[in-house]
Design a protein around this motif. Sequence first.
Motif, mmCIF file in Angstrom:
data_model
loop_
_atom_site.group_PDB
_atom_site.id
_atom_site.type_symbol
_atom_site.label_atom_id
_atom_site.label_comp_id
_atom_site.label_asym_id
_atom_site.label_seq_id
_atom_site.Cartn_x
_atom_site.Cartn_y
_atom_site.Cartn_z
ATOM 1 N N LYS A 361 0.813 -1.225 0.000
ATOM 2 C CA LYS A 361 0.000 0.000 0.000
ATOM 3 C C LYS A 361 0.838 1.262 0.000
ATOM 4 N N HIS A 362 1.876 1.283 0.842
ATOM 5 C CA HIS A 362 2.606 2.537 1.033
ATOM 6 C C HIS A 362 3.933 2.580 0.282
ATOM 7 N N TYR A 363 4.483 1.460 -0.128
ATOM 8 C CA TYR A 363 5.795 1.496 -0.787
ATOM 9 C C TYR A 363 5.790 0.738 -2.112
ATOM 10 N N PRO A 364 4.733 0.848 -2.872
ATOM 11 C CA PRO A 364 4.781 0.111 -4.133
ATOM 12 C C PRO A 364 5.695 0.760 -5.159
ATOM 13 N N ASP A 365 5.764 2.083 -5.091
ATOM 14 C CA ASP A 365 6.550 2.787 -6.104
ATOM 15 C C ASP A 365 7.914 3.216 -5.588
ATOM 16 N N LYS A 366 8.224 2.935 -4.364
ATOM 17 C CA LYS A 366 9.510 3.363 -3.789
ATOM 18 C C LYS A 366 10.627 2.513 -4.358
ATOM 19 N N ALA A 367 11.764 3.125 -4.472
ATOM 20 C CA ALA A 367 12.947 2.420 -4.976
ATOM 21 C C ALA A 367 13.419 1.395 -3.946
ATOM 22 N N PRO A 368 14.046 0.346 -4.397
ATOM 23 C CA PRO A 368 14.545 -0.656 -3.450
ATOM 24 C C PRO A 368 15.560 -0.089 -2.469
ATOM 25 N N GLU A 369 16.213 1.009 -2.844
ATOM 26 C CA GLU A 369 17.203 1.598 -1.952
ATOM 27 C C GLU A 369 16.555 2.436 -0.852
ATOM 28 N N ASN A 370 15.256 2.631 -0.910
ATOM 29 C CA ASN A 370 14.586 3.404 0.125
ATOM 30 C C ASN A 370 14.760 2.714 1.456
ATOM 31 N N GLU A 371 15.213 3.470 2.449
ATOM 32 C CA GLU A 371 15.561 2.884 3.764
ATOM 33 C C GLU A 371 14.355 2.291 4.441
ATOM 34 N N GLU A 372 13.209 2.968 4.449
ATOM 35 C CA GLU A 372 12.027 2.448 5.140
ATOM 36 C C GLU A 372 11.536 1.159 4.463
ATOM 37 N N LYS A 373 11.482 1.193 3.119
ATOM 38 C CA LYS A 373 11.065 -0.009 2.408
ATOM 39 C C LYS A 373 12.046 -1.144 2.623
ATOM 40 N N LYS A 374 13.324 -0.820 2.679
ATOM 41 C CA LYS A 374 14.354 -1.840 2.896
ATOM 42 C C LYS A 374 14.203 -2.485 4.260
ATOM 43 N N LEU A 375 13.918 -1.663 5.296
ATOM 44 C CA LEU A 375 13.743 -2.206 6.639
ATOM 45 C C LEU A 375 12.477 -3.060 6.741
ATOM 46 N N LEU A 376 11.389 -2.548 6.115
ATOM 47 C CA LEU A 376 10.154 -3.348 6.128
ATOM 48 C C LEU A 376 10.337 -4.679 5.389
ATOM 49 N N GLN A 377 11.116 -4.646 4.287
ATOM 50 C CA GLN A 377 11.379 -5.877 3.549
ATOM 51 C C GLN A 377 12.186 -6.868 4.399
ATOM 52 N N LEU A 378 13.149 -6.368 5.176
ATOM 53 C CA LEU A 378 13.923 -7.231 6.084
ATOM 54 C C LEU A 378 13.006 -7.853 7.137
ATOM 55 N N ILE A 379 12.071 -7.005 7.683
ATOM 56 C CA ILE A 379 11.126 -7.543 8.676
ATOM 57 C C ILE A 379 10.289 -8.657 8.051
ATOM 58 N N TYR A 380 9.838 -8.425 6.850
ATOM 59 C CA TYR A 380 9.016 -9.419 6.154
ATOM 60 C C TYR A 380 9.796 -10.727 5.929
ATOM 61 N N ASN A 381 11.031 -10.590 5.487
ATOM 62 C CA ASN A 381 11.852 -11.787 5.236
ATOM 63 C C ASN A 381 12.117 -12.583 6.509
ATOM 64 N N GLN A 382 12.365 -11.893 7.628
ATOM 65 C CA GLN A 382 12.624 -12.566 8.904
ATOM 66 C C GLN A 382 11.373 -13.282 9.408
ATOM 67 N N ILE A 383 10.199 -12.650 9.148
ATOM 68 C CA ILE A 383 8.956 -13.313 9.557
ATOM 69 C C ILE A 383 8.764 -14.611 8.761
ATOM 70 N N VAL A 384 9.040 -14.537 7.467
ATOM 71 C CA VAL A 384 8.935 -15.743 6.630
ATOM 72 C C VAL A 384 9.892 -16.825 7.131
ATOM 73 N N GLU A 385 11.115 -16.410 7.515
ATOM 74 C CA GLU A 385 12.088 -17.385 8.042
ATOM 75 C C GLU A 385 11.612 -17.983 9.349
ATOM 76 N N CYS A 386 10.979 -17.153 10.189
ATOM 77 C CA CYS A 386 10.459 -17.662 11.470
ATOM 78 C C CYS A 386 9.335 -18.667 11.254
ATOM 79 N N ILE A 387 8.540 -18.455 10.211
ATOM 80 C CA ILE A 387 7.474 -19.417 9.929
ATOM 81 C C ILE A 387 8.052 -20.772 9.509
ATOM 82 N N ASN A 388 9.271 -20.797 8.921
ATOM 83 C CA ASN A 388 9.904 -22.058 8.506
ATOM 84 C C ASN A 388 10.431 -22.874 9.681
#
Length: 556
Positions: A361-388
């Motif tokens: 919703k909030h970062y669809p158009d943001k560049a991958p280098e955007n710090e907030e999007k990068k941090l949210l992406q890291l949170i998302y990846n860690q959650i996926v790893e925790c589910i494994n």
Amino acid sequence: MFISLNKKFIYTIAAFFLFTAILFIYTFYIIYGIRFQEELKSNINRNKHYMEMLNENNTLRREIFKIIEDNPNIKTSDEIKNRILSQKNEESALQNRISKEKKHIEEMSQGYNDRYLTIKEGIRIVSASSILIILAIALLWFLMRRWILSPLNKLSAASNEVAFGNLSNRITHNKQHYFPDEIDYLTETFNNMLDNLENNIQEIKEKENFLQSLIDGIPDGIRVIDDEYNIVIANKKYYQQIGRNKSCTKCYEASQNLDKPCSNALFSCPMQEICINKKKNIRVVQQFANHPNRHLSINAAPLNINNKRFVVEVIRDLSDDIKFSHQQKLSSLGFMATSVAHEMKNHLGSIRMIAERVLEKHYPDKAPENEEKKLLQLIYNQIVECINVPERLLKLSRFSENELQDINCLDNIKDVTALLDYEAKHNGITIDISEEEKDTYIKGSEADFKMMIINLLLNAIKAIKSDGQIKIGLSAEAKNIIIKISDNGQGISKDKLPRIFEPFYSDGKDNRLGGTGLGLSIVKSIVEKFKGHISVNSEIGIGTCFTLKFPRIDKK
């Protein structure tokens, strides 16, 4: 030399009769016959001499009478002339006397002949009597053979059969006998005794079979030993444990392949502890000679029957306890995995959806280098790893005893280290994996393999006080996969090193060995199940290294 009663009886009668006959013949024929013959000869010679004298006297008288008649000038006394004349007149009487004497000699000879013939007739009578006696003895022998000897021979033959274990043999006899005697009663009593004996032995065998079936149904090995180390009774499980048949009668021969009782220098002998040291109940752990890698727990207790001492031993294979403990751990892990999966998946799934929604919703158009999007992406990846993580626990909880799988050693080691990563980092320990070959496949169960690696890593973590390092080396040979797990912990002393794989061996002073004492036993049982080999090297203050070698399979 054996001589039957029948022969003894016949030989005795024959010898007695022969001796009696010879004695009688010698007495009546030789002694009296010779005496009669000598007496007859003596009388005949005397009578002959008497007759010769009479004839000579008669001849002299005739010559004297002729001389007197021819020489009348010869002067003789009147008495001599009268005597000569009177004897002349008596010549006829003298001839008659001589004739009578000859007749008397003939009669005497005839009398002696008659007496001698009487003796011969007596001998013939004795001979006939002897024949009758022989017939009577033969009849007596026949009756004795039929009534006594033959039944006794049957009794002897039946007794011999019984002595060799044939209890089904019976003595045949006529039960409708009109005049039964002692032998008939003895035969019937003997047959009744055999019937009772056979029934009792059959009953004893049935009870023995029931007892043997009863103890064979017990899952633990059982044996009963007397005070001379003889195995009185044992069940099938015991013979499976020793890897032998029932030919071994001594306990030390069956268990340890020894020709004399076990020495206490090797291990504690339950028989000696109970019979010599007067202990009541003892428990020891031994290894039998045919299965040196199998540890057996022996519980022994004394048993006294009719003032004779026995020892009852219950032998349990500790590998069953190891397997049960292994299953318990897997069950606990399965329960934990199910609980974690249920609790974590729901919450982590919700957080994952929220993070994913925020990014969309909030970062669809943001560049991958955007710090907030990068941090949210890291949170998302860690959650996926925790589910494994719960998925890994669920895989670990799956246990199949007979199902064999192709195990990728490297992937499974990484899964295990991911589970224990937090535990290691919490204690300041790093886990490094170095692999030389990615194609590292072996045959076995993934759950067992992971449990084995978990036990070794947990022991390594316990052995390191702080700021340590655990290294896992994975290499491949032509036919083997080699896994080395080493640490720089406190190490294991040399006197304890040979016993670390024994079930329930634990030393509270050593963090590595503290606990139930089943961890390394489970590891060794899994390695042997995979047809592998495990070895250990350790030095106090330097660390410990476990080396595992498994047969390699070609996945390609």
